[in-house]
Design a protein around this motif. Sequence first.
Motif, PDB file in Angstrom:
ATOM      1  N   THR A   1       0.831  -1.208   0.000  1.00  0.00           N
ATOM      2  CA  THR A   1       0.000   0.000   0.000  1.00  0.00           C
ATOM      3  C   THR A   1       0.862   1.252   0.000  1.00  0.00           C
ATOM      4  OG1 THR A   1      -1.729  -1.189   1.214  1.00  0.00           O
ATOM      5  CG2 THR A   1      -1.868   1.205   1.180  1.00  0.00           C
ATOM      6  N   LEU A   2       1.932   1.261   0.799  1.00  0.00           N
ATOM      7  CA  LEU A   2       2.829   2.418   0.847  1.00  0.00           C
ATOM      8  C   LEU A   2       3.488   2.648  -0.516  1.00  0.00           C
ATOM      9  CD1 LEU A   2       4.338   4.658   2.310  1.00  0.00           C
ATOM     10  CD2 LEU A   2       5.957   2.939   3.166  1.00  0.00           C
ATOM     11  N   ILE A   3       4.008   1.581  -1.117  1.00  0.00           N
ATOM     12  CA  ILE A   3       4.673   1.709  -2.413  1.00  0.00           C
ATOM     13  C   ILE A   3       3.680   2.171  -3.483  1.00  0.00           C
ATOM     14  CG2 ILE A   3       5.886   0.445  -4.233  1.00  0.00           C
ATOM     15  CD1 ILE A   3       6.904  -1.422  -1.920  1.00  0.00           C
ATOM     16  N   GLY A   4       2.497   1.556  -3.498  1.00  0.00           N
ATOM     17  CA  GLY A   4       1.484   1.932  -4.483  1.00  0.00           C
ATOM     18  C   GLY A   4       0.996   3.356  -4.299  1.00  0.00           C
ATOM     19  N   SER A   5       0.863   3.789  -3.033  1.00  0.00           N
ATOM     20  CA  SER A   5       0.387   5.151  -2.763  1.00  0.00           C
ATOM     21  C   SER A   5       1.407   6.187  -3.207  1.00  0.00           C
ATOM     22  CB  SER A   5       0.084   5.312  -1.274  1.00  0.00           C
ATOM     23  OG  SER A   5      -0.980   4.463  -0.878  1.00  0.00           O
ATOM     24  N   LEU A   6       2.673   5.944  -2.911  1.00  0.00           N
ATOM     25  CA  LEU A   6       3.715   6.875  -3.364  1.00  0.00           C
ATOM     26  C   LEU A   6       3.769   6.933  -4.890  1.00  0.00           C
ATOM     27  CD1 LEU A   6       6.605   6.009  -0.869  1.00  0.00           C
ATOM     28  CD2 LEU A   6       5.331   8.156  -0.974  1.00  0.00           C
ATOM     29  N   THR A   7       3.642   5.761  -5.524  1.00  0.00           N
ATOM     30  CA  THR A   7       3.676   5.724  -6.985  1.00  0.00           C
ATOM     31  C   THR A   7       2.499   6.493  -7.578  1.00  0.00           C
ATOM     32  OG1 THR A   7       4.771   3.562  -6.916  1.00  0.00           O
ATOM     33  CG2 THR A   7       3.729   4.198  -8.995  1.00  0.00           C
ATOM     34  N   GLY A   8       1.301   6.308  -7.020  1.00  0.00           N
ATOM     35  CA  GLY A   8       0.127   7.027  -7.509  1.00  0.00           C
ATOM     36  C   GLY A   8       0.246   8.522  -7.301  1.00  0.00           C
ATOM     37  N   GLN A   9       0.742   8.927  -6.120  1.00  0.00           N
ATOM     38  CA  GLN A   9       0.927  10.354  -5.845  1.00  0.00           C
ATOM     39  C   GLN A   9       1.901  10.968  -6.840  1.00  0.00           C
ATOM     40  OE1 GLN A   9       1.827  11.365  -1.722  1.00  0.00           O
ATOM     41  NE2 GLN A   9       3.015  13.145  -2.349  1.00  0.00           N
ATOM     42  N   GLY A  10       3.041  10.302  -7.062  1.00  0.00           N
ATOM     43  CA  GLY A  10       4.042  10.838  -7.979  1.00  0.00           C
ATOM     44  C   GLY A  10       3.564  10.886  -9.418  1.00  0.00           C
TER      45      GLY A  10
ATOM     46  N   LEU B   1       0.501  11.210 -10.566  1.00  0.00           N
ATOM     47  CA  LEU B   1      -0.474  12.279 -10.768  1.00  0.00           C
ATOM     48  C   LEU B   1       0.200  13.655 -10.785  1.00  0.00           C
ATOM     49  CD1 LEU B   1      -3.314  10.822  -8.583  1.00  0.00           C
ATOM     50  CD2 LEU B   1      -3.593  11.543 -10.952  1.00  0.00           C
ATOM     51  N   ILE B   2       1.144  13.863  -9.863  1.00  0.00           N
ATOM     52  CA  ILE B   2       1.847  15.153  -9.836  1.00  0.00           C
ATOM     53  C   ILE B   2       2.608  15.370 -11.139  1.00  0.00           C
ATOM     54  CG2 ILE B   2       3.667  16.463  -8.651  1.00  0.00           C
ATOM     55  CD1 ILE B   2       2.798  15.012  -6.068  1.00  0.00           C
ATOM     56  N   ALA B   3       3.028  14.275 -11.789  1.00  0.00           N
ATOM     57  CA  ALA B   3       3.758  14.379 -13.057  1.00  0.00           C
ATOM     58  C   ALA B   3       2.921  15.026 -14.151  1.00  0.00           C
ATOM     59  CB  ALA B   3       4.227  12.995 -13.507  1.00  0.00           C
ATOM     60  N   ALA B   4       1.597  15.144 -13.953  1.00  0.00           N
ATOM     61  CA  ALA B   4       0.745  15.818 -14.935  1.00  0.00           C
ATOM     62  C   ALA B   4       0.751  17.338 -14.758  1.00  0.00           C
ATOM     63  CB  ALA B   4      -0.686  15.296 -14.837  1.00  0.00           C
ATOM     64  N   LEU B   5       1.216  17.836 -13.603  1.00  0.00           N
ATOM     65  CA  LEU B   5       1.118  19.273 -13.319  1.00  0.00           C
ATOM     66  C   LEU B   5       2.089  20.152 -14.110  1.00  0.00           C
ATOM     67  CD1 LEU B   5       0.384  19.230  -9.480  1.00  0.00           C
ATOM     68  CD2 LEU B   5      -1.197  19.675 -11.377  1.00  0.00           C
ATOM     69  N   PRO B   6       3.208  19.660 -14.627  1.00  0.00           N
ATOM     70  CA  PRO B   6       3.990  20.511 -15.531  1.00  0.00           C
ATOM     71  C   PRO B   6       3.211  20.941 -16.774  1.00  0.00           C
ATOM     72  CG  PRO B   6       5.370  18.739 -14.727  1.00  0.00           C
ATOM     73  CD  PRO B   6       3.975  18.449 -14.255  1.00  0.00           C
ATOM     74  N   GLY B   7       2.039  20.343 -17.007  1.00  0.00           N
ATOM     75  CA  GLY B   7       1.197  20.739 -18.127  1.00  0.00           C
ATOM     76  C   GLY B   7       0.304  21.922 -17.839  1.00  0.00           C
TER      77      GLY B   7
ATOM     78  N   VAL C   1       9.113  23.014 -10.582  1.00  0.00           N
ATOM     79  CA  VAL C   1       8.938  22.449  -9.242  1.00  0.00           C
ATOM     80  C   VAL C   1       8.084  21.189  -9.296  1.00  0.00           C
ATOM     81  CG1 VAL C   1       7.874  22.842  -6.996  1.00  0.00           C
ATOM     82  CG2 VAL C   1       9.325  24.599  -8.007  1.00  0.00           C
ATOM     83  N   MET C   2       7.010  21.215 -10.067  1.00  0.00           N
ATOM     84  CA  MET C   2       6.132  20.051 -10.139  1.00  0.00           C
ATOM     85  C   MET C   2       6.841  18.845 -10.764  1.00  0.00           C
ATOM     86  SD  MET C   2       3.561  20.962  -8.535  1.00  0.00           S
ATOM     87  CE  MET C   2       2.511  22.341  -8.071  1.00  0.00           C
ATOM     88  N   ALA C   3       7.682  19.094 -11.764  1.00  0.00           N
ATOM     89  CA  ALA C   3       8.433  17.996 -12.372  1.00  0.00           C
ATOM     90  C   ALA C   3       9.412  17.388 -11.367  1.00  0.00           C
ATOM     91  CB  ALA C   3       9.170  18.498 -13.612  1.00  0.00           C
ATOM     92  N   LEU C   4      10.114  18.236 -10.615  1.00  0.00           N
ATOM     93  CA  LEU C   4      11.044  17.734  -9.603  1.00  0.00           C
ATOM     94  C   LEU C   4      10.307  17.010  -8.484  1.00  0.00           C
ATOM     95  CD1 LEU C   4      13.462  20.800  -9.304  1.00  0.00           C
ATOM     96  CD2 LEU C   4      14.004  18.547 -10.239  1.00  0.00           C
ATOM     97  N   ASP C   5       9.181  17.555  -8.070  1.00  0.00           N
ATOM     98  CA  ASP C   5       8.368  16.942  -7.024  1.00  0.00           C
ATOM     99  C   ASP C   5       7.968  15.521  -7.423  1.00  0.00           C
ATOM    100  OD1 ASP C   5       5.815  16.303  -5.512  1.00  0.00           O
ATOM    101  OD2 ASP C   5       6.291  18.219  -4.591  1.00  0.00           O
ATOM    102  N   ALA C   6       7.453  15.367  -8.632  1.00  0.00           N
ATOM    103  CA  ALA C   6       7.032  14.047  -9.099  1.00  0.00           C
ATOM    104  C   ALA C   6       8.203  13.076  -9.147  1.00  0.00           C
ATOM    105  CB  ALA C   6       6.392  14.171 -10.484  1.00  0.00           C
ATOM    106  N   ALA C   7       9.360  13.553  -9.621  1.00  0.00           N
ATOM    107  CA  ALA C   7      10.538  12.686  -9.716  1.00  0.00           C
ATOM    108  C   ALA C   7      10.993  12.211  -8.345  1.00  0.00           C
ATOM    109  CB  ALA C   7      11.672  13.431 -10.426  1.00  0.00           C
TER     110      ALA C   7
END
Length: 482
Positions: free
Chosen positions: A352-361, A363-369, A450-456
């Motif tokens: 759950t922890l791994i999946g949650s971090l992956t899902g959070q990252g 989704l944030i990867a869409a914000l550079p758009g 910032v959003m790209a770095l955050d997602a990474a």
Amino acid sequence: MAIESRTPPSAAPEPRAVPRLSRRDKLVLFVLCAAQFMVALDFSVLNVALPMLGQDLGMSRSALPWAITAFALPSGGFLLLFGRVGDLYGRRRLFLTGLALFGAASLLATFAWDPTSFLAGRALQGLGAAALVPTGMSLLTTTFPEGPARDRALGIAGTLLSLGFTVGMVSGGVLTQTLGWRSTMGLLTLCTAIVLPLAPGLLPASRPEGPRHTRPRLDVPGAITVTGGLLSLIYALSTAADHGFGRTDVITALVAGVLLLTVFVRVESHSDAPLISLPMLRRRTVAFGNLGGLVTFSMMSVVIFVLTLYLQGILRLSAFGTGLVFGLQGGLSVVAGPYASKVIGRFGARRTLIGSLTGQGALIAALPGLDAHGRSVWLATAVVSLAGVFHLGAIISYGVTATSGVPDEEQGLATGLVTSTQQVGATLGIPLLGALATTSADLLSGVRTVMALDAAIVLGAAALVALGLRGGRSAPGAVGSR
């Protein structure tokens, strides 16, 4: 050594029934979760009130950040110390003391007559919170046995923790515009007045057993060095968020914090009764669980901070409209919260922890758009709301992971680490990444970077946690190496 799985590697853990809580259990959970909710509320409810507060009390613009820092310093700096004090001298007693202090300090801040009295109230609030958070979490993890009952309790607590930040952002704007800034502190006073009379008759006593002369003593050198180190780091990060890392006091505090924490590790390795058990830090569950928590808190705080700048600075939304964008995140958290323990029961805290971090990252990867057009508000709203659900899953599963398999007598230490991770994470992200947006010549370009770095960073942390907990049992409780 690693704990071997009792199920074939390809088989998922069997889902476990989530137990029903008794009426008393629900009341205990209400008291403990309400305290955590108040602390989370206190972190965000004052933010939008700062300009009005400064005008009323005569605080300069440069002094306003101290309204936040005065709370953050003691609340983060004394967490580990108070967690251990609760282990040694009674968690219930310290919890009640912290709750009473938090309420009295909120009352002082409500009726503050000058900057000094207000900042004193904020500092005492932080001190009360430092006693409330680790002892409250310890009482929760020792009241509800490890397994489905604890998972469900932590799920509810995590939901309210996430909701507290969101409610603070929305209610702070509404209260400030209708009743004035003092009502934000009055709200905390009212919450304490409701919870405090219920707590003494509900919470279990938790004094150490055995003769007094055989009980472990408080590690005073460790307490001084870790508290001083955390205070220095939190001061440096909080100040850098507003003034940058170039100031002499910021550099001095950073160096002092690192040196004190280095001395602390050495002190603990030679102490007969260490404040932190170094073997505990070698548990993969503790180490990588807290890594996941640190990243999810710090990187989500960056998203909220930078999106606030974007929504108001580029899309020209009002403070109330911005609050509504984040309010949807809180609503989804309330809906998703009751299912979190079921997800952990079905897939295990590690997955759950791994999946949650992956899902959070992801989704944030869409914000550079994001762009300067009004339609981007829908992208921002959708991403922050859905990412908030995964963020909630990470909050709950990292708490389960980092406290599983830890003996009851060390739960104050384990939960102190968990709550320190929350506080440091909430403080760490904004000065490290948020400054890239605020100092960029083009705000929109800074937001995208910032959003790209955050997602990474979030996706990289998910990979590290997966690697670090590899081979451990996926079901909640004692995941990984002991």
